[in-house]
Design a protein around this motif. Structure first.
Motif, PDB file in Angstrom:
ATOM      1  N   ARG A 249       0.865  -1.181   0.000  1.00 37.01           N
ATOM      2  CA  ARG A 249       0.000   0.000   0.000  1.00 37.01           C
ATOM      3  C   ARG A 249       0.901   1.229   0.000  1.00 37.01           C
ATOM      4  N   VAL A 250       1.606   1.368  -1.123  1.00 37.03           N
ATOM      5  CA  VAL A 250       2.702   2.324  -1.203  1.00 37.03           C
ATOM      6  C   VAL A 250       2.207   3.769  -1.214  1.00 37.03           C
ATOM      7  N   VAL A 251       1.058   4.014  -1.812  1.00 35.39           N
ATOM      8  CA  VAL A 251       0.545   5.382  -1.850  1.00 35.39           C
ATOM      9  C   VAL A 251       0.251   5.876  -0.432  1.00 35.39           C
ATOM     10  N   GLU A 252      -0.376   5.013   0.365  1.00 37.58           N
ATOM     11  CA  GLU A 252      -0.656   5.366   1.760  1.00 37.58           C
ATOM     12  C   GLU A 252       0.630   5.548   2.549  1.00 37.58           C
ATOM     13  N   ALA A 253       1.632   4.724   2.209  1.00 34.86           N
ATOM     14  CA  ALA A 253       2.928   4.840   2.887  1.00 34.86           C
ATOM     15  C   ALA A 253       3.572   6.196   2.584  1.00 34.86           C
ATOM     16  N   GLU A 254       3.474   6.633   1.325  1.00 36.16           N
ATOM     17  CA  GLU A 254       4.061   7.931   0.959  1.00 36.16           C
ATOM     18  C   GLU A 254       3.281   9.080   1.606  1.00 36.16           C
ATOM     19  N   LEU A 255       1.958   8.952   1.686  1.00 35.24           N
ATOM     20  CA  LEU A 255       1.155   9.973   2.358  1.00 35.24           C
ATOM     21  C   LEU A 255       1.533  10.076   3.833  1.00 35.24           C
ATOM     22  N   MET A 260       4.374  12.930   8.255  1.00 42.29           N
ATOM     23  CA  MET A 260       5.492  13.027   9.192  1.00 42.29           C
ATOM     24  C   MET A 260       6.300  14.290   8.935  1.00 42.29           C
ATOM     25  N   GLU A 261       6.561  14.557   7.667  1.00 40.27           N
ATOM     26  CA  GLU A 261       7.337  15.758   7.319  1.00 40.27           C
ATOM     27  C   GLU A 261       6.595  17.032   7.734  1.00 40.27           C
ATOM     28  N   SER A 262       5.264  17.044   7.536  1.00 43.22           N
ATOM     29  CA  SER A 262       4.487  18.237   7.883  1.00 43.22           C
ATOM     30  C   SER A 262       4.440  18.458   9.385  1.00 43.22           C
ATOM     31  N   ARG A 263       4.553  17.368  10.164  1.00 39.49           N
ATOM     32  CA  ARG A 263       4.535  17.484  11.624  1.00 39.49           C
ATOM     33  C   ARG A 263       5.935  17.665  12.210  1.00 39.49           C
ATOM     34  N   GLY A 264       6.929  17.674  11.333  1.00 36.93           N
ATOM     35  CA  GLY A 264       8.290  17.841  11.811  1.00 36.93           C
ATOM     36  C   GLY A 264       8.863  16.580  12.447  1.00 36.93           C
ATOM     37  N   VAL A 265       8.284  15.425  12.104  1.00 37.99           N
ATOM     38  CA  VAL A 265       8.765  14.154  12.635  1.00 37.99           C
ATOM     39  C   VAL A 265       9.890  13.645  11.742  1.00 37.99           C
ATOM     40  N   TYR A 266      10.936  13.167  12.345  1.00 37.52           N
ATOM     41  CA  TYR A 266      12.135  12.742  11.613  1.00 37.52           C
ATOM     42  C   TYR A 266      11.840  11.534  10.727  1.00 37.52           C
ATOM     43  N   PHE A 293      14.530  11.965  -5.618  1.00 35.21           N
ATOM     44  CA  PHE A 293      14.923  13.378  -5.705  1.00 35.21           C
ATOM     45  C   PHE A 293      14.559  14.124  -4.414  1.00 35.21           C
ATOM     46  N   ARG A 294      13.404  13.791  -3.852  1.00 29.52           N
ATOM     47  CA  ARG A 294      13.020  14.427  -2.596  1.00 29.52           C
ATOM     48  C   ARG A 294      14.032  14.101  -1.505  1.00 29.52           C
ATOM     49  N   MET A 295      14.502  12.855  -1.485  1.00 24.64           N
ATOM     50  CA  MET A 295      15.495  12.433  -0.503  1.00 24.64           C
ATOM     51  C   MET A 295      16.789  13.223  -0.667  1.00 24.64           C
ATOM     52  N   LEU A 296      17.206  13.428  -1.932  1.00 27.32           N
ATOM     53  CA  LEU A 296      18.429  14.196  -2.197  1.00 27.32           C
ATOM     54  C   LEU A 296      18.251  15.659  -1.788  1.00 27.32           C
ATOM     55  N   LYS A 297      17.051  16.198  -2.042  1.00 23.53           N
ATOM     56  CA  LYS A 297      16.785  17.592  -1.705  1.00 23.53           C
ATOM     57  C   LYS A 297      16.860  17.820  -0.203  1.00 23.53           C
ATOM     58  N   ILE A 298      16.411  16.839   0.568  1.00 21.68           N
ATOM     59  CA  ILE A 298      16.463  16.960   2.028  1.00 21.68           C
ATOM     60  C   ILE A 298      17.904  16.970   2.526  1.00 21.68           C
ATOM     61  N   GLY A 299      18.788  16.298   1.764  1.00 18.46           N
ATOM     62  CA  GLY A 299      20.192  16.304   2.161  1.00 18.46           C
ATOM     63  C   GLY A 299      20.805  14.935   2.334  1.00 18.46           C
ATOM     64  N   TYR A 300      20.024  13.876   2.096  1.00 21.66           N
ATOM     65  CA  TYR A 300      20.568  12.529   2.191  1.00 21.66           C
ATOM     66  C   TYR A 300      21.401  12.224   0.952  1.00 21.66           C
TER      67      TYR A 300
END
Length: 351
Positions: A249-255, A260-266, A293-300
């Motif tokens: 259920r990958v779409v739900e996993a990405e949501l 988590m990102e919106s709540r500031g959770v690591y 790309f999102r992962m790279l943008k965050i800095g990983y």
């Protein structure tokens, strides 16, 4: 009124044998001797005695209950109850409830169960909420899950509110036996009964339900957690995330990652990598690339593992150019040493 059976019962004799090392005997009827010395305890005994003599039995029971609840050992608790019975006062249901709870708290669930069966069950007395909650915990400590569920169901059938400790105990036992759906059912019923559910209850259920793939139930628990204005821990988010990935259920996993990102959770690198892997497995390379790309943008920084996943995914769809881009731009440029499997995929798929 409960009959005076404590002194003559097999339960009392058994308890007396177990505490024979106590410096003061507990079978004497002399209040001043039956309880360990101490001005406060002596005063309580004296007060209870005076109340009994004046016929103020309800007030005397309250004093007795307080003495039992403050007892430091099984011997002390039984001594208080026994000495009062010896004075001619029948213990009421509330006093037995306090005694049973004390025995459970002091690590004597077997004695608590025996007392309940002898003084409550066999006498046809209706157990009150305190007794039933104590018996839920008692049965759980004895490993008798079916009995615990029985007592829990009786609590709910009488419209009693289960205590927080009883809820946690029965959920722990159900989860220990991997009866996660039973635990989920009990959890919901306790919730609707407006029981105070500890954070440990949510943790237990989320771990177990996600591990066994009961994702709809896990999401229900998660929603209830949010509705109670509790902030989910990183552990709960991860349990749900990996459960969703495992259940495809990958779409739900990405949501969930977005929440988590919106709540500031690591959100750690492993979670992004898992999301990329699931998208690649489903041949949804555009989505996999967006997460990358999102992962790279965050800095990983990219590593050999995630690059191999992407290259393998692109090559299986005959998107060779994009596979080589991942190799050249993200591996060579970032000084990530390619694994031999990477070259095998690159050259084999290009043949």
């Amino acid at each position: 009124m409960i009959k005076k059976r404590l002194i003559s019962s097999n339960l009392f004799l058994r308890i007396r044998r177990e505490v024979t090392t106590c410096a003061l005997p507990i079978d004497t009827l002399d209040m001043a001797v039956s309880v360990p010395s101490g001005n406060h305890k002596n005063l309580c005994h004296s007060l209870a005695d005076q109340l009994i003599q004046r016929g103020l039995f309800s007030s005397a029971q309250l004093v007795i209950q307080r003495m039992i609840s403050h007892s430091m050992s099984v011997a002390d608790a039984i001594s208080v109850a026994n000495s009062v019975v010896g004075r001619g006062l029948d213990l009421d249901l509330d006093s037995y409830a306090v005694l049973i709870r004390k025995l459970v708290t002091l690590g004597e669930p077997q004695l608590a169960e025996s007392l309940y069966l002898i003084e409550i069950e066999s006498q046809g007395n209706k157990a009150d909420p305190l007794i039933l909650n104590s018996m839920v915990i008692c049965s759980c400590e004895l490993g008798k899950v079916e009995d615990a569920m029985n007592y829990f169901n009786r609590l709910l059938s009488f419209n009693y509110v289960p205590q927080k400790e009883a809820c946690l105990s029965i959920l722990q036992q159900c989860c220990a036996q991997e009866r996660y759906l039973d635990a989920f059912d009990l959890f919901l019923r306790a919730h609707y009964a407006k029981a105070e559910l500890s954070f440990g209850c949510y943790n237990l259920l989320m771990d177990g339900l996600c591990h066994k793939g009961h994702l709809d139930e896990a999401l229900r628990v998660f929603d209830l957690l949010l509705n109670h204005k509790h902030l989910p821990t990183v552990h709960i988010y991860r349990s749900l995330f990996y459960g969703l990935c495992k259940g495809n259920r990958v779409v739900e996993a990405e949501l969930l990652i977005g929440e988590m990102e919106s709540r500031g959770v690591y959100v750690d690198k492993a979670m992004y990598t898992s999301l990329v892997r699931v998208y690649c497995r489903d041949r949804r390379m555009k989505m996999a690339q967006q997460v990358f790309f999102r992962m790279l943008k965050i800095g990983y920084q990219p590593d050999r593992y995630i690059c191999n996943i992407l290259i393998d995914g692109f090559m299986k769809l005959s998107l060779y150019d994009k596979g080589w881009v991942i190799h050249n731009k993200n591996m060579i440029y970032s000084k990530v040493t390619p694994h031999v499997h990477c070259y095998i995929v690159l050259f084999y798929e290009c043949l």
